[in-house]
Design a protein around this motif. Structure first.
Motif, PDB file in Angstrom:
ATOM      1  N   ILE A  61       0.780  -1.217  -0.073  1.00  0.00           N
ATOM      2  CA  ILE A  61       0.030   0.075  -0.030  1.00  0.00           C
ATOM      3  C   ILE A  61       0.780   1.131   0.173  1.00  0.00           C
ATOM      4  O   ILE A  61       1.692   1.556   0.923  1.00  0.00           O
ATOM      5  N   GLU A  63       0.883   5.114   0.191  1.00  0.00           N
ATOM      6  CA  GLU A  63      -0.039   6.255   0.683  1.00  0.00           C
ATOM      7  C   GLU A  63       0.405   7.775   0.883  1.00  0.00           C
ATOM      8  O   GLU A  63       1.419   7.815   0.622  1.00  0.00           O
ATOM      9  N   THR A  74      -6.211  -0.059   5.746  1.00  0.00           N
ATOM     10  CA  THR A  74      -5.283  -0.905   5.819  1.00  0.00           C
ATOM     11  C   THR A  74      -5.579  -2.045   6.683  1.00  0.00           C
ATOM     12  O   THR A  74      -5.312  -3.216   6.486  1.00  0.00           O
ATOM     13  N   THR A  75      -6.278  -1.742   7.832  1.00  0.00           N
ATOM     14  CA  THR A  75      -6.772  -2.529   8.977  1.00  0.00           C
ATOM     15  C   THR A  75      -7.665  -3.488   8.194  1.00  0.00           C
ATOM     16  O   THR A  75      -7.818  -4.752   8.220  1.00  0.00           O
ATOM     17  N   VAL A  77      -7.722  -4.487   5.004  1.00  0.00           N
ATOM     18  CA  VAL A  77      -6.940  -5.332   4.182  1.00  0.00           C
ATOM     19  C   VAL A  77      -6.321  -6.586   5.038  1.00  0.00           C
ATOM     20  O   VAL A  77      -5.960  -7.424   4.576  1.00  0.00           O
ATOM     21  N   CYS A  78      -5.720  -5.936   6.267  1.00  0.00           N
ATOM     22  CA  CYS A  78      -5.335  -7.072   6.976  1.00  0.00           C
ATOM     23  C   CYS A  78      -6.278  -8.193   7.288  1.00  0.00           C
ATOM     24  O   CYS A  78      -6.053  -9.206   7.256  1.00  0.00           O
ATOM     25  N   MET A  89       3.458  -7.044   8.912  1.00  0.00           N
ATOM     26  CA  MET A  89       3.562  -5.942   8.113  1.00  0.00           C
ATOM     27  C   MET A  89       4.548  -5.364   8.146  1.00  0.00           C
ATOM     28  O   MET A  89       5.445  -5.018   9.070  1.00  0.00           O
ATOM     29  N   GLU A 133      -2.140   5.042  13.540  1.00  0.00           N
ATOM     30  CA  GLU A 133      -1.179   3.761  12.954  1.00  0.00           C
ATOM     31  C   GLU A 133      -0.837   3.111  14.163  1.00  0.00           C
ATOM     32  O   GLU A 133      -1.098   1.697  13.784  1.00  0.00           O
ATOM     33  N   CYS A 140      -4.351  -5.365  13.397  1.00  0.00           N
ATOM     34  CA  CYS A 140      -3.857  -5.950  12.477  1.00  0.00           C
ATOM     35  C   CYS A 140      -3.372  -7.306  13.252  1.00  0.00           C
ATOM     36  O   CYS A 140      -3.689  -8.430  13.012  1.00  0.00           O
ATOM     37  N   LEU A 278       2.279  -7.789   4.401  1.00  0.00           N
ATOM     38  CA  LEU A 278       1.470  -6.399   3.740  1.00  0.00           C
ATOM     39  C   LEU A 278       2.302  -5.401   4.254  1.00  0.00           C
ATOM     40  O   LEU A 278       2.975  -5.408   5.167  1.00  0.00           O
ATOM     41  N   LYS A 280       3.412  -0.867   3.914  1.00  0.00           N
ATOM     42  CA  LYS A 280       2.775   0.343   3.794  1.00  0.00           C
ATOM     43  C   LYS A 280       3.713   1.258   4.189  1.00  0.00           C
ATOM     44  O   LYS A 280       4.543   1.588   5.024  1.00  0.00           O
TER      45      LYS A 280
END
Length: 417
Positions: A61, A63, A74-75, A77-78, A89, A133, A140, A278, A280
């Motif tokens: 991701i 951003e 994002t959470t 997607v987790c 992550m 964050e 996650c 994942l 970010k």
């Protein structure tokens, strides 16, 4: 979903040369509404995103930083990845910063402990001093299970010098190394006090310490510091080198930083074969092609590695159309919050095109998902430069209708509740 049904923003709002008609049609056909809320994804874009994530070993991701909404995205997607396995992550912060956040992300008093750390060592964390964050990391971890980890790939942040030195002392170094570390720790404490007074990161230890001091300390730490202290000193000196190269505009600090991230990720993947990860990071880091700095960054490395492993890497860019943006405001300070609206930007951009073509039947809160894989399949050689670069660099582009700035913990000017 053609131009006839679009909500047109061009009159009086901004002047943007639209893409050629045939490419406009391709964009429209590749665009879908995406609902994003605490219950997950919805709308036509949810099926496309869900299948793409399910098919991928690596999900990346890219951003715009310091928002509330992108961590929440994002959470989700987790939560898509977790049922079929989510190892870690990888994040845009240093290894020790990630270890510090990971050690508290499952704790009920997580925010208080991060705030305490930030008061002791201002600016020791990049981004994960942000409330949203931290909540993302906690959520996650809850979704992925007990073995889920945070992998920090970047250099340590501006104010991490004192924290790294404190950790070195905890590792029980020998007397020669301890004397050198204690001397630097005293210097770091003075530097932090000066930086809190001025607000300038240039007053922090990682900028104030001389190369001669580091060289002499390196000899002492190599003598009897032990493995842990030597590792931490390596993080300190590499971070110092990157910041000084950036400050002096000498060498290749961005390239050095990208190479550091690649080495660190490679080490993690060697220790965790078959890991499902994942990632970010800021949008420029995650291009699967050359990024706007004409560099092969961490995204390009993962794309090539995935090809070599015979697995998929999914590259997603998530930006906002308008709202408020948070930005760094100085050592130990709360973020500066400023409004933004991409329709007011002077430069042309893909986000403006997406707004121009947004269908009238989208719900006001809908995000827009553009499946760039469809654009690539149709050929992008004749596409506008912005879209060609986007489609070569990412697989899916997502535009949120509105973003809002996050808040950070442990700052000296924290607003009263």
């Amino acid at each position: 979903m053609g131009m006839a049904s679009a909500v047109v923003f061009a009159s009086g709002a901004y002047a943007q040369t639209p893409p050629p008609a045939d490419f406009t049609q391709q964009i429209s056909q590749a665009s879908l509404p995406l609902g994003v809320d605490p219950n997950g994804f919805s709308g036509a874009g949810a099926a496309v995103l869900g299948q793409a994530v399910a098919d991928s070993q690596y999900v990346l991701i890219g951003e715009s930083h310091m928002s509330r909404e992108i961590p929440a995205f994002t959470t989700q997607v987790c939560r898509l990845m977790a049922p079929s396995g989510l190892t870690a992550m990888a994040i845009e912060t240093g290894p020790e910063a990630a270890r510090a956040v990971g050690s508290v992300m499952r704790s009920a008093d997580r925010e208080a402990r991060i705030a305490d750390l930030m008061r002791q060592h201002p600016d020791a964390l990049a981004f994960f001093n942000g409330r949203d964050e931290g909540q993302m990391a906690a959520d996650c971890a809850a979704a992925a299970g007990a073995n889920f980890e945070l992998w920090g790939l970047d250099q340590e942040f501006l104010g991490a010098g004192g924290y790294l030195l404190a950790e070195m002392l905890k590792s029980n170094p020998g007397p020669v190394a301890r004397a050198a570390i204690e001397a630097m720790a005293a210097q770091a404490q003075e530097a932090t006090a000066a930086a809190l007074e001025s607000g300038s990161p240039g007053d922090l230890f990682l900028f104030a310490v001389t190369q001669d001091t580091l060289d002499q300390a390196g000899v002492a730490i190599a003598r009897d510091g032990g493995e842990r202290a030597q590792y931490l000193f390596g993080l300190l000196t590499e971070s110092h080198a990157i910041y000084h190269a950036s400050q002096s505009r000498a060498g290749d600090p961005n390239g050095r930083r990208a190479r550091l991230m690649k080495r660190t990720l490679a080490a993690h993947l060697t220790e965790n074969p078959k890991a499902r990860v994942l990632m970010k990071f800021g949008a420029w880091h995650i291009y699967k092609s050359l990024n706007p700095l004409n560099q092969r960054d961490i995204g390009a490395y993962v794309a090539e590695r995935a090809d070599g492993e015979g697995v998929n890497a999914l590259h997603i860019i998530v930006l906002g159309a308008k709202g408020t943006a948070g930005s760094y405001a100085g050592v130990g300070r709360a973020v500066t919050v400023q409004p933004f609206d991409i329709t007011e930007d002077e430069d042309e951009g893909w986000g403006k095109d997406v707004l121009l073509m947004r269908p009238a039947d989208y719900a006001p809160g809908d995000w827009t998902l553009i499946d760039l894989r469809k654009l690539r399949a149709g050929g992008v050689a004749s596409a506008p430069t912005e879209w060609r670069n986007l489609a070569l660099g990412y697989d899916i582009a997502i535009l949120a209708p509105r973003l809002s700035a996050t808040t950070v913990l442990g700052v000296i000017d924290e607003p009263k509740p």
